[in-house]
Scaffold this motif. Structure first.
Motif, PDB file in Angstrom:
ATOM      1  N   ILE A 272      -8.377  34.969   8.548  1.00  0.00           N
ATOM      2  CA  ILE A 272      -8.682  33.905   9.504  1.00  0.00           C
ATOM      3  C   ILE A 272      -7.757  32.718   9.235  1.00  0.00           C
ATOM      4  O   ILE A 272      -7.671  32.231   8.103  1.00  0.00           O
ATOM      5  N   VAL A 273      -7.061  32.268  10.282  1.00  0.00           N
ATOM      6  CA  VAL A 273      -6.118  31.157  10.126  1.00  0.00           C
ATOM      7  C   VAL A 273      -6.546  30.003  11.034  1.00  0.00           C
ATOM      8  O   VAL A 273      -7.138  30.218  12.092  1.00  0.00           O
ATOM      9  N   PRO A 274      -6.286  28.759  10.629  1.00  0.00           N
ATOM     10  CA  PRO A 274      -6.699  27.595  11.420  1.00  0.00           C
ATOM     11  C   PRO A 274      -5.758  27.360  12.594  1.00  0.00           C
ATOM     12  O   PRO A 274      -4.906  26.459  12.582  1.00  0.00           O
ATOM     13  N   ALA A 275      -5.898  28.174  13.628  1.00  0.00           N
ATOM     14  CA  ALA A 275      -4.977  28.113  14.760  1.00  0.00           C
ATOM     15  C   ALA A 275      -5.678  28.600  16.016  1.00  0.00           C
ATOM     16  O   ALA A 275      -6.747  29.211  15.957  1.00  0.00           O
ATOM     17  N   ASN A 276      -5.052  28.335  17.168  1.00  0.00           N
ATOM     18  CA  ASN A 276      -5.569  28.873  18.415  1.00  0.00           C
ATOM     19  C   ASN A 276      -4.753  30.107  18.813  1.00  0.00           C
ATOM     20  O   ASN A 276      -3.959  30.615  18.009  1.00  0.00           O
ATOM     21  N   HIS A 277      -4.916  30.571  20.036  1.00  0.00           N
ATOM     22  CA  HIS A 277      -4.290  31.826  20.459  1.00  0.00           C
ATOM     23  C   HIS A 277      -2.765  31.726  20.449  1.00  0.00           C
ATOM     24  O   HIS A 277      -2.090  32.748  20.342  1.00  0.00           O
ATOM     25  N   TYR A 278      -2.256  30.502  20.539  1.00  0.00           N
ATOM     26  CA  TYR A 278      -0.807  30.319  20.658  1.00  0.00           C
ATOM     27  C   TYR A 278      -0.185  29.763  19.381  1.00  0.00           C
ATOM     28  O   TYR A 278       0.896  30.198  18.968  1.00  0.00           O
ATOM     29  N   THR A 279      -0.859  28.824  18.719  1.00  0.00           N
ATOM     30  CA  THR A 279      -0.307  28.292  17.471  1.00  0.00           C
ATOM     31  C   THR A 279      -0.436  29.283  16.323  1.00  0.00           C
ATOM     32  O   THR A 279       0.144  29.065  15.257  1.00  0.00           O
ATOM     33  N   ALA A 280      -1.141  30.384  16.537  1.00  0.00           N
ATOM     34  CA  ALA A 280      -1.226  31.422  15.503  1.00  0.00           C
ATOM     35  C   ALA A 280       0.141  31.998  15.164  1.00  0.00           C
ATOM     36  O   ALA A 280       0.317  32.603  14.107  1.00  0.00           O
ATOM     37  N   ILE A 281       1.140  31.774  16.046  1.00  0.00           N
ATOM     38  CA  ILE A 281       2.493  32.260  15.757  1.00  0.00           C
ATOM     39  C   ILE A 281       3.027  31.625  14.472  1.00  0.00           C
ATOM     40  O   ILE A 281       3.897  32.198  13.795  1.00  0.00           O
ATOM     41  N   LEU A 282       2.504  30.467  14.096  1.00  0.00           N
ATOM     42  CA  LEU A 282       2.931  29.826  12.853  1.00  0.00           C
ATOM     43  C   LEU A 282       2.571  30.670  11.633  1.00  0.00           C
ATOM     44  O   LEU A 282       3.158  30.511  10.563  1.00  0.00           O
ATOM     45  N   TYR A 283       1.612  31.561  11.802  1.00  0.00           N
ATOM     46  CA  TYR A 283       1.177  32.424  10.701  1.00  0.00           C
ATOM     47  C   TYR A 283       1.770  33.822  10.814  1.00  0.00           C
ATOM     48  O   TYR A 283       1.353  34.739  10.109  1.00  0.00           O
ATOM     49  N   PHE A 284       2.760  33.954  11.671  1.00  0.00           N
ATOM     50  CA  PHE A 284       3.462  35.223  11.813  1.00  0.00           C
ATOM     51  C   PHE A 284       3.944  35.776  10.474  1.00  0.00           C
ATOM     52  O   PHE A 284       3.815  36.977  10.208  1.00  0.00           O
ATOM     53  N   PRO A 285       4.510  34.927   9.587  1.00  0.00           N
ATOM     54  CA  PRO A 285       4.948  35.452   8.284  1.00  0.00           C
ATOM     55  C   PRO A 285       3.834  36.115   7.487  1.00  0.00           C
ATOM     56  O   PRO A 285       4.053  37.137   6.830  1.00  0.00           O
ATOM     57  N   THR A 286       2.636  35.531   7.527  1.00  0.00           N
ATOM     58  CA  THR A 286       1.507  36.097   6.795  1.00  0.00           C
ATOM     59  C   THR A 286       1.159  37.484   7.324  1.00  0.00           C
ATOM     60  O   THR A 286       0.893  38.424   6.563  1.00  0.00           O
TER      61      THR A 286
END
Length: 344
Positions: free
Chosen positions: A307-321
């Motif tokens: 679970i990451v602190p993001a919405n449907h679009y800012t979740a791209i910031l966690y792409f590396p994970t």
């Protein structure tokens, strides 16, 4: 489980196979595969009823690979969909093969991941996932879902009430795609995973629940309770809700329609220790409650529900994970790239 942002390492990088080649030309090769789909039965009458919608008669089928002299261009893999809709353009499945190669450009014998893309017509996230996995030594196959990419017949627009047929075809195409990948050279046929984002995440949840065909399943920004999502979700979900309403699907009629492809009905068939979910806690397209419902139905542990602190679009910031998890789970320890090992 909350995973911290680790951006630096990624954004800088842009049935069973048993038959030999059937025919070969300078531009393409054709292989013969066979569906390995297991019998789709379940002790739960509801699950068994749902599974009937995804069943087809296993058979042999041809897999064609079109090669290219340009190493930067993915190879094109084609095979017939198990579900014949009467549209010859849509019913030929395309997968783009992003080949895993060593630093010298030699093709590696490695595991593979089939990637199911999001709803955007450009399949941007799907392409990014597939390309990045190949750069880290995993063969990646981006499947074009029904009416996308090479399968889009521009003279025909799928009717809204066809949503169930389209979703069913997407799911069976992904499952057959596993067996198409298995016959290809340089692929470790014993280790073929499945990843999907958003729309592709729902497809992956369903396809991964059919049988144990995929070695591992990675579900990104998706969930369960399809009806509740359409009623309460925003943006993409709201647009779909309106289109279905325009076609006469509201209230109980809408519920009955989408129940035919409801992931929660068969999610208990996912193998918990071989399934991962990636969820944005602030997601309003696929609300957190919907993701939690799927994780609960699949009996996922906290370690397998990221679970990451993001919405449907800012979740791209966690792409590396997300890529980190897939690569580490796909490759043997001695094949994990040094960049990921040093970041452990």
């Amino acid at each position: 489980m909350l995973v911290p942002v680790r951006i630096a390492i990624m954004f800088g990088v842009a049935l069973t196979a048993t038959w030999a080649v059937a025919q070969e030309t300078d531009a393409s090769k054709t292989y013969t595969a066979r569906d390995s789909l297991s019998a789709l039965d379940d002790p739960s009458l509801d699950a068994a009823d749902c599974l009937k919608g995804f069943a087809w008669q296993p058979s042999s089928f041809e897999v064609t690979v079109e090669t290219s002299d340009d190493d930067a261009t993915p190879r094109t893999v084609r095979f017939a969909s198990p579900l014949d809709t009467g549209n010859p353009i849509n019913d030929v499945v395309t997968m783009k093969w992003y080949v895993a190669k060593d630093p010298d450009g030699a093709t590696l014998h490695r595991p593979a991941v089939l990637v199911a893309h999001e709803s955007g017509s450009g399949m941007t996230v799907g392409r990014l996932v597939a390309k990045t996995l190949s750069l880290y030594g995993v063969h990646a196959f981006l499947i074009h879902l029904p009416h996308y990419g090479d399968r889009r017949d521009r003279s025909i627009r799928p009717e809204n009430q066809e949503i169930v047929k389209v979703m069913r075809q997407a799911v069976v195409d992904v499952r057959r795609g596993r067996d198409a990948i298995a016959v290809l050279p340089d692929v470790d046929a014993d280790h073929i995973g499945l990843q999907g984002t958003s729309l592709g995440g729902f497809v992956a949840a369903l396809a991964g629940s059919l049988d144990s065909g995929f070695d591992k399943v990675y579900i990104t920004l998706a969930g369960g309770d399809f009806h509740g999502l359409l009623v309460n979700g925003e943006k993409d979900a709201a647009k779909m809700r309106q289109r279905l309403a325009d076609a006469g699907y509201t209230g109980e009629k809408l519920r009955e329609l989408v129940q035919q492809v409801e992931p929660l009905r068969i999610a208990h068939r996912l193998v918990p220790d071989r399934t991962w979910m990636f969820t944005g806690s602030e997601d309003r397209v696929v609300p957190f409650a919907n993701a939690q419902a799927l994780a609960k139905a699949a009996k996922l542990s906290d370690e397998h529900h990221v679970i990451v602190p993001a919405n449907h679009y800012t979740a791209i910031l966690y792409f590396p994970t997300i890529i980190d998890v897939i690569v580490r789970q796909s490759l043997p320890a001695d094949a994990i790239p040094a960049a990921l090992k040093s970041d452990s």
